[in-house]
Motif scaffolding. Sequence first.
Motif, PDB file in Angstrom:
ATOM      1  N   ILE A  34       0.837  -1.198   0.000  1.00  0.00           N
ATOM      2  CA  ILE A  34       0.000   0.000   0.000  1.00  0.00           C
ATOM      3  C   ILE A  34       0.872   1.247   0.000  1.00  0.00           C
ATOM      4  CG2 ILE A  34      -1.661   1.328   1.383  1.00  0.00           C
ATOM      5  CD1 ILE A  34      -2.827  -1.438   2.224  1.00  0.00           C
ATOM      6  N   LEU A  35       1.903   1.267   0.813  1.00  0.00           N
ATOM      7  CA  LEU A  35       2.826   2.412   0.838  1.00  0.00           C
ATOM      8  C   LEU A  35       3.511   2.596  -0.510  1.00  0.00           C
ATOM      9  CD1 LEU A  35       4.439   1.935   4.364  1.00  0.00           C
ATOM     10  CD2 LEU A  35       2.785   3.687   3.680  1.00  0.00           C
ATOM     11  N   ASP A  36       3.937   1.502  -1.137  1.00  0.00           N
ATOM     12  CA  ASP A  36       4.584   1.573  -2.452  1.00  0.00           C
ATOM     13  C   ASP A  36       3.638   2.132  -3.500  1.00  0.00           C
ATOM     14  OD1 ASP A  36       6.902   0.497  -1.369  1.00  0.00           O
ATOM     15  OD2 ASP A  36       6.568  -1.511  -2.194  1.00  0.00           O
ATOM     16  N   PHE A  37       2.383   1.671  -3.498  1.00  0.00           N
ATOM     17  CA  PHE A  37       1.414   2.170  -4.476  1.00  0.00           C
ATOM     18  C   PHE A  37       1.129   3.650  -4.242  1.00  0.00           C
ATOM     19  CE2 PHE A  37      -2.930   3.152  -5.825  1.00  0.00           C
ATOM     20  CZ  PHE A  37      -2.752   2.988  -7.194  1.00  0.00           C
ATOM     21  N   ARG A  38       0.977   4.034  -2.997  1.00  0.00           N
ATOM     22  CA  ARG A  38       0.700   5.448  -2.704  1.00  0.00           C
ATOM     23  C   ARG A  38       1.875   6.344  -3.075  1.00  0.00           C
ATOM     24  NH1 ARG A  38      -2.888   4.257   2.618  1.00  0.00           N
ATOM     25  NH2 ARG A  38      -4.825   3.920   1.476  1.00  0.00           N
ATOM     26  N   LYS A  39       3.097   5.821  -2.984  1.00  0.00           N
ATOM     27  CA  LYS A  39       4.269   6.577  -3.434  1.00  0.00           C
ATOM     28  C   LYS A  39       4.185   6.800  -4.950  1.00  0.00           C
ATOM     29  CE  LYS A  39       8.185   5.033  -2.058  1.00  0.00           C
ATOM     30  NZ  LYS A  39       9.396   4.206  -1.971  1.00  0.00           N
ATOM     31  N   LEU A  40       3.785   5.765  -5.684  1.00  0.00           N
ATOM     32  CA  LEU A  40       3.606   5.877  -7.137  1.00  0.00           C
ATOM     33  C   LEU A  40       2.570   6.953  -7.460  1.00  0.00           C
ATOM     34  CD1 LEU A  40       4.045   4.829 -10.068  1.00  0.00           C
ATOM     35  CD2 LEU A  40       2.321   3.069  -9.556  1.00  0.00           C
ATOM     36  N   VAL A  41       1.448   6.941  -6.752  1.00  0.00           N
ATOM     37  CA  VAL A  41       0.389   7.929  -6.980  1.00  0.00           C
ATOM     38  C   VAL A  41       0.879   9.328  -6.621  1.00  0.00           C
ATOM     39  CG1 VAL A  41      -1.900   8.691  -6.235  1.00  0.00           C
ATOM     40  CG2 VAL A  41      -1.483   6.269  -6.706  1.00  0.00           C
ATOM     41  N   GLN A  42       1.589   9.446  -5.516  1.00  0.00           N
ATOM     42  CA  GLN A  42       2.103  10.747  -5.094  1.00  0.00           C
ATOM     43  C   GLN A  42       3.081  11.311  -6.133  1.00  0.00           C
ATOM     44  OE1 GLN A  42       4.375  10.694  -1.443  1.00  0.00           O
ATOM     45  NE2 GLN A  42       4.009  12.859  -1.088  1.00  0.00           N
ATOM     46  N   CYS A  43       3.932  10.474  -6.665  1.00  0.00           N
ATOM     47  CA  CYS A  43       4.876  10.928  -7.695  1.00  0.00           C
ATOM     48  C   CYS A  43       4.134  11.324  -8.967  1.00  0.00           C
ATOM     49  CB  CYS A  43       5.910   9.843  -7.984  1.00  0.00           C
ATOM     50  SG  CYS A  43       7.079   9.608  -6.628  1.00  0.00           S
ATOM     51  N   THR A  44       3.047  10.631  -9.269  1.00  0.00           N
ATOM     52  CA  THR A  44       2.236  10.994 -10.431  1.00  0.00           C
ATOM     53  C   THR A  44       1.620  12.364 -10.238  1.00  0.00           C
ATOM     54  OG1 THR A  44       1.720   8.665 -10.832  1.00  0.00           O
ATOM     55  CG2 THR A  44       0.318  10.277 -11.904  1.00  0.00           C
ATOM     56  N   ARG A  45       1.145  12.633  -9.038  1.00  0.00           N
ATOM     57  CA  ARG A  45       0.572  13.953  -8.745  1.00  0.00           C
ATOM     58  C   ARG A  45       1.601  15.062  -8.952  1.00  0.00           C
ATOM     59  NH1 ARG A  45      -2.043  11.694  -3.583  1.00  0.00           N
ATOM     60  NH2 ARG A  45      -4.136  11.190  -4.305  1.00  0.00           N
ATOM     61  N   ALA A  46       2.850  14.779  -8.648  1.00  0.00           N
ATOM     62  CA  ALA A  46       3.911  15.786  -8.752  1.00  0.00           C
ATOM     63  C   ALA A  46       4.451  15.934 -10.171  1.00  0.00           C
ATOM     64  CB  ALA A  46       5.051  15.433  -7.805  1.00  0.00           C
ATOM     65  N   ALA A  47       4.212  14.947 -11.015  1.00  0.00           N
ATOM     66  CA  ALA A  47       4.795  14.954 -12.364  1.00  0.00           C
ATOM     67  C   ALA A  47       4.132  16.002 -13.254  1.00  0.00           C
ATOM     68  CB  ALA A  47       4.641  13.573 -12.996  1.00  0.00           C
ATOM     69  N   LEU A  48       4.950  16.606 -14.093  1.00  0.00           N
ATOM     70  CA  LEU A  48       4.433  17.549 -15.089  1.00  0.00           C
ATOM     71  C   LEU A  48       4.167  16.836 -16.415  1.00  0.00           C
ATOM     72  CD1 LEU A  48       6.732  20.614 -14.392  1.00  0.00           C
ATOM     73  CD2 LEU A  48       4.389  20.215 -13.587  1.00  0.00           C
ATOM     74  N   VAL A  49       4.993  15.847 -16.727  1.00  0.00           N
ATOM     75  CA  VAL A  49       4.841  15.041 -17.947  1.00  0.00           C
ATOM     76  C   VAL A  49       5.167  13.590 -17.620  1.00  0.00           C
ATOM     77  CG1 VAL A  49       5.353  16.932 -19.573  1.00  0.00           C
ATOM     78  CG2 VAL A  49       7.209  15.537 -18.671  1.00  0.00           C
ATOM     79  N   ASP A  50       4.759  12.680 -18.502  1.00  0.00           N
ATOM     80  CA  ASP A  50       4.956  11.258 -18.222  1.00  0.00           C
ATOM     81  C   ASP A  50       6.423  10.879 -18.079  1.00  0.00           C
ATOM     82  OD1 ASP A  50       5.633   9.611 -21.052  1.00  0.00           O
ATOM     83  OD2 ASP A  50       4.599  11.527 -21.334  1.00  0.00           O
ATOM     84  N   THR A  51       7.318  11.568 -18.756  1.00  0.00           N
ATOM     85  CA  THR A  51       8.739  11.223 -18.623  1.00  0.00           C
ATOM     86  C   THR A  51       9.267  11.516 -17.224  1.00  0.00           C
ATOM     87  OG1 THR A  51       9.323  13.337 -19.642  1.00  0.00           O
ATOM     88  CG2 THR A  51       9.323  11.391 -21.072  1.00  0.00           C
ATOM     89  N   ASP A  52       8.631  12.446 -16.505  1.00  0.00           N
ATOM     90  CA  ASP A  52       9.015  12.673 -15.110  1.00  0.00           C
ATOM     91  C   ASP A  52       8.874  11.374 -14.328  1.00  0.00           C
ATOM     92  OD1 ASP A  52       9.422  15.362 -15.652  1.00  0.00           O
ATOM     93  OD2 ASP A  52       7.551  16.034 -14.717  1.00  0.00           O
ATOM     94  N   LEU A  53       7.793  10.644 -14.564  1.00  0.00           N
ATOM     95  CA  LEU A  53       7.566   9.372 -13.876  1.00  0.00           C
ATOM     96  C   LEU A  53       8.507   8.294 -14.374  1.00  0.00           C
ATOM     97  CD1 LEU A  53       3.689   9.138 -13.826  1.00  0.00           C
ATOM     98  CD2 LEU A  53       5.217   9.486 -11.900  1.00  0.00           C
ATOM     99  N   ARG A  54       8.599   8.174 -15.679  1.00  0.00           N
ATOM    100  CA  ARG A  54       9.407   7.108 -16.273  1.00  0.00           C
ATOM    101  C   ARG A  54      10.868   7.178 -15.835  1.00  0.00           C
ATOM    102  NH1 ARG A  54       6.755   4.906 -21.176  1.00  0.00           N
ATOM    103  NH2 ARG A  54       4.916   6.145 -21.618  1.00  0.00           N
ATOM    104  N   ASN A  55      11.337   8.382 -15.525  1.00  0.00           N
ATOM    105  CA  ASN A  55      12.740   8.563 -15.156  1.00  0.00           C
ATOM    106  C   ASN A  55      13.022   8.391 -13.666  1.00  0.00           C
ATOM    107  OD1 ASN A  55      13.484   9.020 -17.809  1.00  0.00           O
ATOM    108  ND2 ASN A  55      13.130  11.218 -17.657  1.00  0.00           N
ATOM    109  N   MET A  56      12.002   8.175 -12.857  1.00  0.00           N
ATOM    110  CA  MET A  56      12.201   7.975 -11.416  1.00  0.00           C
ATOM    111  C   MET A  56      12.509   6.508 -11.150  1.00  0.00           C
ATOM    112  SD  MET A  56       9.305  10.199  -9.535  1.00  0.00           S
ATOM    113  CE  MET A  56       9.140  11.925  -9.779  1.00  0.00           C
ATOM    114  N   ARG A  57      13.761   6.209 -10.959  1.00  0.00           N
ATOM    115  CA  ARG A  57      14.186   4.815 -10.784  1.00  0.00           C
ATOM    116  C   ARG A  57      13.524   4.147  -9.591  1.00  0.00           C
ATOM    117  NH1 ARG A  57      20.473   4.387 -11.122  1.00  0.00           N
ATOM    118  NH2 ARG A  57      19.880   2.272 -10.597  1.00  0.00           N
ATOM    119  N   MET A  58      13.239   4.897  -8.546  1.00  0.00           N
ATOM    120  CA  MET A  58      12.641   4.301  -7.346  1.00  0.00           C
ATOM    121  C   MET A  58      11.247   3.740  -7.613  1.00  0.00           C
ATOM    122  SD  MET A  58      11.572   7.478  -4.972  1.00  0.00           S
ATOM    123  CE  MET A  58      10.239   8.549  -5.404  1.00  0.00           C
TER     124      MET A  58
END
Length: 108
Positions: A34-58
């Motif tokens: 649950i914590l891992d999924f919520r981290k993914l969602v939180q990073c999505t909220r912060a992203a400006l474009v999809d490559t912001d997400l794709r480049n986050m190795r964590m």
Amino acid sequence: MGTRRVEREYLDEDLRRLATETGFQPTGWSTQEILDFRKLVQCTRAALVDTDLRNMRMLRIRPDESGDPSRAQATLKSGRVIDLTFKTSDSRGAVAFELVTPGTDTHR
């Protein structure tokens, strides 16, 4: 002038509830998942474009095996896989989350 963020869509009701309801815990999900999924969602909220997400190795996002550039998969530390579909238009970007069920083909 406001900055547009990547919007989120949930193709799975459990994932939508995990993202929006603090106390929700689906059957079979550990606290760490649950914590891992919520981290993914939180990073999505912060992203400006999809490559912001794709480049986050964590986030452990890798291209989809189909070769479709609009699709990717995020693997939680437990091995549970979340299917990501990136949608873009001139005015916005979005990512759709879908839980991959082992042994099924989620590609449409």
